[in-house]
Design a protein around this motif. Structure first.
Motif, short mmCIF file in Angstrom:
data_model
loop_
_atom_site.label_atom_id
_atom_site.label_comp_id
_atom_site.label_asym_id
_atom_site.label_seq_id
_atom_site.Cartn_x
_atom_site.Cartn_y
_atom_site.Cartn_z
N HIS A 197 -5.88 -12.16 -0.54
CA HIS A 197 -5.99 -10.77 -0.08
C HIS A 197 -5.36 -9.82 -1.10
O HIS A 197 -5.94 -8.77 -1.41
CB HIS A 197 -5.32 -10.62 1.29
CG HIS A 197 -5.41 -9.23 1.83
ND1 HIS A 197 -6.54 -8.75 2.43
CD2 HIS A 197 -4.50 -8.22 1.85
CE1 HIS A 197 -6.34 -7.50 2.80
NE2 HIS A 197 -5.10 -7.15 2.47
N ASN A 255 -7.53 -7.03 -3.26
CA ASN A 255 -7.21 -5.63 -2.99
C ASN A 255 -6.22 -5.03 -3.98
O ASN A 255 -5.72 -3.92 -3.75
CB ASN A 255 -6.68 -5.50 -1.55
CG ASN A 255 -7.75 -5.84 -0.55
OD1 ASN A 255 -8.65 -5.05 -0.30
ND2 ASN A 255 -7.69 -7.04 0.03
N LYS A 307 0.83 -1.22 0.00
CA LYS A 307 0.00 0.00 0.00
C LYS A 307 0.86 1.27 0.00
O LYS A 307 0.35 2.35 -0.29
CB LYS A 307 -0.93 0.00 1.21
CG LYS A 307 -2.05 -1.01 1.10
CD LYS A 307 -2.86 -1.08 2.37
CE LYS A 307 -3.89 -2.20 2.28
NZ LYS A 307 -4.59 -2.40 3.57
#
Length: 189
Positions: A76, A80, A55
């Motif tokens: 995940h 995402n 991120k």
């Protein structure tokens, strides 16, 4: 035989512990040091540190012995849209590519034999975030094997050839359990 026991132990743990936790405080509190690039997360577990790094602009290789943990991290990352390459491997024989990573994180995995490989894996100017238990942990239970506990200042001495940005040994007191840890951020020069 030991490899299969280790793998089973970690698969069992992650079968019961699927929740994504917060990234390590050492990473969160020092996010200003993270500039993006390539990162390696050693013994990534459920991938909270790998996700945090992704991120913040990193392409992340995350390595863990547990196929359950690796599968969860892959799912995940896909859901995402995170740049995480989750790798199932035994770290005692995993080959870390030399001068490849801008950041390497190692939280609560201690194998003294891997430290030179972590160092070689960093690019010049790269950062290592390393945190694990010290011998004082015996006071609080859990880990008793000295192979998995740092001696006083051992982590610091292991990186004296680096620029030490942060180093601390402390006892963290919490309601559920206390822990004795050493924490390090160092830069390859």
């Amino acid at each position: 035989m030991k490899l299969m026991q280790d793998k089973r132990k970690w698969d069992d743990r992650y079968a019961d512990d699927s929740a994504m936790k917060d990234a390590a405080a050492l990473l969160r509190e020092n996010v200003h040091l993270l500039k993006g690039g390539r990162a390696l997360d050693i013994a990534m577990g459920t991938g909270s540190n790998a996700a945090f790094l992704a991120k913040h602009g990193f392409e992340v290789d995350g390595v863990d012995i547990s196929s359950i943990a690796v599968d969860r991290v892959r799912q995940h990352a896909e859901i995402n849209s995170l740049a995480i390459n989750a790798i199932e491997a035994d770290l005692t024989c995993y080959q870390i590519q030399e001068q490849t990573f801008d950041v390497i994180v190692d939280f609560y995995y201690l194998d003294r034999n891997i430290i030179p490989h972590l160092k070689q894996g960093l690019k010049n100017g790269g950062l290592i975030f390393f945190e694990t238990y010290t011998e004082e942990q015996r006071r609080f239970g859990g880990i008793a094997n000295p192979d998995y506990l740092l001696k006083p200042n051992e982590l610091l001495f292991s990186f004296l050839d680096y620029f030490i940005i942060f180093y601390r040994e402390q006892i963290v007191t919490a309601q559920q359990h206390s822990k004795a840890i050493a924490s390090l951020i160092a830069q390859k020069v």
